[in-house]
Design a protein around this motif. Structure first.
Motif, short mmCIF file in Angstrom:
data_model
loop_
_atom_site.label_atom_id
_atom_site.label_comp_id
_atom_site.label_asym_id
_atom_site.label_seq_id
_atom_site.Cartn_x
_atom_site.Cartn_y
_atom_site.Cartn_z
N ARG A 159 10.81 46.84 -2.36
CA ARG A 159 10.69 48.29 -2.29
C ARG A 159 9.80 48.70 -1.12
O ARG A 159 8.82 48.03 -0.80
CB ARG A 159 10.11 48.84 -3.59
CG ARG A 159 11.00 48.53 -4.80
CD ARG A 159 10.56 49.32 -6.02
NE ARG A 159 11.33 48.92 -7.19
CZ ARG A 159 12.56 49.36 -7.46
NH1 ARG A 159 13.14 50.21 -6.63
NH2 ARG A 159 13.18 48.96 -8.54
N LEU A 160 10.15 49.82 -0.51
CA LEU A 160 9.36 50.37 0.59
C LEU A 160 8.61 51.60 0.11
O LEU A 160 9.03 52.27 -0.85
CB LEU A 160 10.28 50.74 1.76
CG LEU A 160 11.09 49.59 2.37
CD1 LEU A 160 11.98 50.11 3.48
CD2 LEU A 160 10.18 48.49 2.89
N PRO A 161 7.51 51.94 0.77
CA PRO A 161 6.79 53.16 0.40
C PRO A 161 7.69 54.39 0.49
O PRO A 161 8.70 54.40 1.21
CB PRO A 161 5.65 53.22 1.42
CG PRO A 161 5.46 51.79 1.84
CD PRO A 161 6.82 51.18 1.83
N ARG A 162 7.32 55.44 -0.20
CA ARG A 162 8.11 56.67 -0.27
C ARG A 162 8.47 57.19 1.12
O ARG A 162 7.62 57.29 1.98
CB ARG A 162 7.34 57.73 -1.05
CG ARG A 162 8.07 59.05 -1.27
CD ARG A 162 7.22 59.96 -2.15
NE ARG A 162 7.85 61.25 -2.36
CZ ARG A 162 7.59 62.32 -1.62
NH1 ARG A 162 6.71 62.23 -0.63
NH2 ARG A 162 8.19 63.47 -1.87
N ARG A 163 9.74 57.47 1.27
CA ARG A 163 10.32 58.01 2.50
C ARG A 163 10.26 57.07 3.69
O ARG A 163 10.53 57.47 4.82
CB ARG A 163 9.72 59.37 2.86
CG ARG A 163 10.14 60.47 1.88
CD ARG A 163 10.02 61.86 2.47
NE ARG A 163 10.52 62.86 1.54
CZ ARG A 163 10.57 64.16 1.80
NH1 ARG A 163 10.17 64.62 2.96
NH2 ARG A 163 11.03 65.01 0.90
N GLN A 164 9.89 55.81 3.45
CA GLN A 164 10.07 54.80 4.49
C GLN A 164 11.43 54.16 4.28
O GLN A 164 11.85 53.89 3.16
CB GLN A 164 8.98 53.73 4.42
CG GLN A 164 7.65 54.18 4.98
CD GLN A 164 6.67 53.03 5.14
OE1 GLN A 164 7.04 51.87 5.12
NE2 GLN A 164 5.41 53.36 5.30
N VAL A 165 12.13 53.91 5.39
CA VAL A 165 13.47 53.34 5.32
C VAL A 165 13.57 52.17 6.29
O VAL A 165 12.84 52.10 7.28
CB VAL A 165 14.54 54.40 5.68
CG1 VAL A 165 14.43 55.60 4.77
CG2 VAL A 165 14.41 54.85 7.14
#
Length: 651
Positions: free
Chosen positions: A77-83
């Motif tokens: 999983r990536l931090p919020r709004r990281q893609v």
């Protein structure tokens, strides 16, 4: 790949047919904004694993699937709004991920300049280049932040646990550097540099930097070639074709590049390794060659223009993979097939099938086993059978310039005097509307409106000269191209002159106001979404202005004379707007700050013009949350029905 194996596999492909669901009731709004799709599939070098990016609302992950049991992927999983901006395997057990952040649905993800590495055993990612101090995933070791910006340049021709990384450091922005990085330890060794900032390197199969290219601080494309240990800049003027290297073949015999003569469309060429003795591989007189299919040995086997309905020209047709590609095209009629990823030995590949009605579905082709398996879709909520056809056409602008239009025709409707929405794209420079699936256009068509999109001057897909023709013409020639397109569609009786509205996002939001101002009486309403409305404000607010490059870009794009800026700013011309307006904006927009929308609202108030207003406090440059997008589309539909009537009934 042996020809015998390829021919045997052709027989298997002949049995492959796409299956789609039957059409039904009107597509719900939620289908167009649903997230949860996959993208960026990457096969591991040994062909045993598949990595892919997964979007779930505002959360993004990298999933690693064992191909022998895809029910149990490992999730990173990536931090919020990281893609993920790019995913690359460095060997069969480890991959690197280049990170980006998503500022809003109208922007491409913006690179963060950070790279991490992970594998099946890592609970936390290990930094390769990171801009904040913290702990790594291996033993919780402390690492020191990097002060700069990094991207994945390329990979070695054979996986060896390393990758190539290019960097631009904050304390030395006039240099671009290239490193060989061990993805297991993060240890990096410099292997190249050039004293020009923000350059991309093109490397040969031995890991040598042979070319460096990109936009310099003056927003001019430059390219350098390494010769005798020195960087030499290649000339780019009317006497020399523009030359953009793509990459080398793995046998080191050929360099592939795009070339443009006198600013015209880009062609695909093959040269000797030193860039001489060019051989034309594919060209089109109207559009640049933009969709190239490559073998695992980095040789092109097919190419198609960026304009119109992409029709591939086969290159090196005697290659087994070229023959397989042709069979795949025949088994997915009216769709486009593109290769996405290969195993290192070339016996497994992932390909994507997409079209004007199909956002994209990925398949795994196993040559040894002789079978094809469907993997996943980019948007499983979209039923292609319920979508509308997109029809590329050409017309002539009022000054004689040929332009491309794309019409999205409501499913089952006759293209005759339909209520019409002009949908100008954002950018404006280097961006273009294509035949492929377009969410805004499909939503509007599903509500019974004919959608008109114009690749005006400044758009991509037709070469650097066409892009350059848009500079300095934001409020003038570009708007006239859009107006000419509406008049052409009306003259052909595609659109009903009494029922035409304009709806655009970003630069398209600017155009929504400016076309109404430039052509009184042509439109019945206008919708500006995350638009720019005060050109002078761009020099003081928003992220475009940042740095010397941003300042130079703005001066070239819109000029710097205050009178000229005012003469092309909708908020200074609000008294000329003669139709109802809907303004939609995210209050956290960094590209087109909320102050832009407030300036336009104030101008409409001062001119006593009617308007409607929709904002969201935590949205950026284009709404991102599903509930906000649903609300936005419902507002757009209601506004259209109020001002140009309901759309035609669709099947």
């Amino acid at each position: 790949m042996r020809k015998g194996r390829a021919h045997a596999f052709v027989a298997v492909l002949c049995m492959l047919m796409p299956v789609f669901a039957a059409a039904g009731d009107q597509v719900p709004v939620g289908a167009f904004v649903h997230s949860g799709g996959f993208s960026m599939p990457r096969l591991s070098p040994d062909g045993k694993y598949l990595a892919a990016a997964l979007e779930q609302g505002e959360d993004h992950s990298v999933l690693i699937f064992p191909l022998d049991d895809m029910r149990h992927p490992k999730t990173k999983r990536l931090p919020r709004r990281q893609v993920p901006y790019n995913i690359a395997w460095t060997d069969s057990g480890r991959l690197v991920v280049e990170l980006a952040k998503f500022l809003g649905s109208l922007d491409f993800p913006e690179r963060m300049g950070e790279i991490i590495a992970t594998d099946l055993g890592d609970e936390r990612a290990q930094p390769m280049f990171i801009r904040e101090q913290g702990q790594s995933g291996r033993g919780g070791k402390q690492y020191i932040a990097d002060h700069g910006f990094a991207t994945i340049a390329s990979l070695p021709s054979k996986a060896n646990g390393h990758f190539y990384m290019q960097t631009y450091m904050s304390d030395d922005e006039t240099y671009s550097r290239l490193y060989d990085v061990d993805a297991s330890t993060g240890v990096r060794h410099q292997i190249g540099e050039i004293n020009v900032g923000d350059m991309d390197f093109t490397m040969d199969p031995d890991g040598n930097a042979r070319y460096a290219q990109g936009l310099n601080v003056s927003n001019k494309y430059v390219v350098y070639r390494m010769r005798n240990g020195q960087w030499q800049r290649l000339a780019d003027d009317e006497h020399n074709p523009r030359f953009e290297p793509i990459g080398f073949s793995q046998d080191k015999q050929h360099l592939y590049a795009q070339t443009s003569v006198k600013g015209g469309p880009f062609s695909l060429v093959q040269t000797d390794a030193d860039g001489t003795q060019s051989q034309l591989l594919a060209k089109d007189d109207f559009g640049s060659i933009g969709y190239v299919q490559w073998t695992p040995q980095d040789e092109p086997i097919a190419a198609a223009p960026s304009t119109g309905i992409p029709t591939s020209t086969v290159i090196n047709g005697d290659r087994p993979l070229a023959q397989i590609y042709q069979v795949l095209l025949s088994k997915f009629p009216n769709e486009f097939v593109s290769f996405s990823s290969f195993s290192e030995d070339g016996t497994k590949l992932v390909f994507k099938v997409s079209s004007d009605r199909e956002p994209g579905t990925y398949y795994l082709l196993d040559l040894k086993a002789g079978k094809v398996d469907k993997l996943f879709s980019e948007n499983a909520s979209i039923d292609p059978d319920k979508m509308s056809s997109r029809v590329p056409m050409r017309f002539t602008a009022s000054d004689g310039t040929p332009l491309e239009a794309i019409l999205t025709v409501p499913k089952g409707a006759s293209m005759n005097n339909l209520p019409m929405v002009l949908l100008p794209h954002g950018g404006p420079f280097g961006i273009s509307d294509t035949w492929f699936f377009d969410t805004d256009a499909q939503f509007l068509a599903s509500r019974g409106y004919l959608v008109l999109q114009i690749n005006y001057r400044g758009s991509g897909g037709r070469g650097p000269g066409f892009v350059d023709a848009g500079y300095g013409n934001w409020g003038t020639r570009i708007q006239q191209d859009l107006i000419d397109g509406v008049k052409w569609a009306e003259a052909r009786h595609y659109g009903d002159p009494k029922r035409v509205c304009v709806f655009g996002g970003s630069f398209g939001g600017y155009s929504a106001m400016m076309t109404v101002i430039r052509a009184p009486g042509l439109f019945k309403c206008a919708i500006g979404y995350a638009g720019i409305y005060d050109l002078a404000m761009m020099f003081t607010k928003g992220d475009i202005k940042e740095g010397e490059f941003g300042k130079n870009y703005l001066e070239q794009a819109i000029g710097k004379d205050p009178a000229q800026l005012a003469a092309n700013s909708p908020d200074k011309l609000a008294d000329k707007i003669d139709v109802p307006v809907l303004l939609i904006h995210g209050e956290a927009d960094e590209r087109a700050p909320f102050a832009q929308a407030k300036a336009m609202r104030a101008a409409l108030d001062a001119a006593h013009k009617p308007y409607e207003w929709l904002t969201k406090s935590d949205e950026g440059h284009g709404f991102y949350k599903e509930k906000d997008l649903v609300d936005m589309y419902n507002h757009v539909q209601s506004f259209l029905e109020k001002n140009i009537g309901p759309g035609v009934r669709t099947n």
